[in-house]
Scaffold this active site. Structure first.
Site, PDB file in Angstrom:
ATOM      1  CG  ASP A 178      -1.824   1.112   1.279  1.00 55.88           C
ATOM      2  OD1 ASP A 178      -2.401   1.365  -0.067  1.00 55.88           O
ATOM      3  OD2 ASP A 178      -2.498   1.689   2.010  1.00 55.88           O
ATOM      4  CB  SER A 179       2.521   3.006  -2.173  1.00 57.07           C
ATOM      5  OG  SER A 179       1.859   2.867  -3.459  1.00 57.07           O
TER       6      SER A 179
ATOM      7  CG  PHE B 103       0.631   4.253 -11.581  1.00 55.63           C
ATOM      8  CD1 PHE B 103      -0.172   4.343 -10.052  1.00 55.63           C
ATOM      9  CD2 PHE B 103       1.707   3.341 -11.418  1.00 55.63           C
ATOM     10  CE1 PHE B 103       0.510   3.584  -9.170  1.00 55.63           C
ATOM     11  CE2 PHE B 103       2.179   2.871 -10.399  1.00 55.63           C
ATOM     12  CZ  PHE B 103       1.661   3.104  -9.265  1.00 55.63           C
ATOM     13  N   GLY B 104      -0.692   7.505 -11.435  1.00 59.08           N
ATOM     14  CA  GLY B 104      -1.281   8.361 -10.208  1.00 59.08           C
ATOM     15  C   GLY B 104      -0.409   9.753 -10.242  1.00 59.08           C
ATOM     16  CE1 TYR B 105      -2.627  12.879  -6.184  1.00 60.07           C
ATOM     17  CE2 TYR B 105      -2.321  10.581  -5.556  1.00 60.07           C
ATOM     18  CZ  TYR B 105      -2.969  11.630  -5.505  1.00 60.07           C
ATOM     19  OH  TYR B 105      -4.439  11.555  -4.889  1.00 60.07           O
TER      20      TYR B 105
END
Length: 192
Positions: free
Chosen positions: A56-57, A139-141
């Site tokens: 989890d990050s 991906f993501g931020y």
């Protein structure tokens, strides 16, 4: 995961959740990264009977008191959307000066064995949030985050995580750092 764990355990085949027919991901309802990683790894063992690794990050922004934190993937609500999450982050930091845009990615990785043994390691990548999205990788931020190792002299300079080659991102990322700590433990447990 395959690249990094494969350095310690060359014959290891890493299966993803999509490789497990009928697997339903558990709801990440724990208040910490470690708790969510353990929840997912335990679910992996229960579903397969095989040793499981789960992580989890998230992104922690100093000017937002550590948020989005464990809510990173769903910061802007459901359904999950990287684009909406990034826009919300930019909106929230709009008036924050460059020198106060410090942030870090953090990752907790859990290794759970069918016999009940558990290990959790953590990794961190420090950096800052820039003012506009750049890059197409990751991906993501990643498109808004410049790691300290790739920062330029000016506030808008440097490579974002989304502009890094995969090997370089593995080398400096929170996930890569945690996996390199975990890999020898995985190798030892599997050899035993």
């Amino acid at each position: 995961m395959q690249r990094i764990l494969g350095e310690q355990v060359p014959d290891l085949e890493v299966l993803g959740i999509n490789d497990v027919e009928g697997y339903v991901e558990p709801v990440e309802d724990q208040p910490t990264f470690e708790g969510n990683a353990l929840l997912k790894a335990r679910a992996g063992v229960a579903a397969t009977g095989l040793p499981s690794v789960a992580d989890d990050s998230g992104l922690c922004v100093a000017a937002l008191n550590g948020m989005p934190g464990v809510l990173s993937a769903r910061w802007s609500g459901q359904p999950k959307s990287d684009e909406r999450n990034n826009q919300l982050l930019l909106d929230q930091l709009h008036d924050v000066p460059d020198e106060r845009r410090g942030a870090f990615f953090t990752c907790a990785i859990a290794w759970v064995m069918p016999d009940g043994r558990e290990r959790v390691v953590e990794g961190r990548m420090d950096g800052r949030i820039i003012r506009e999205a750049r890059g197409s990788g990751g991906f993501g931020y990643d498109v808004l985050f410049v790691a300290d190792e790739h920062a330029g002299p000016g506030s808008g300079e440097g490579l974002t995580s989304a502009e890094l080659a995969p090997a370089e991102k593995d080398r400096i990322s929170h996930r890569g750092r945690a996996l390199r700590v975990l890999a020898p433990q995985v190798a030892s447990d599997l050899a035993g």
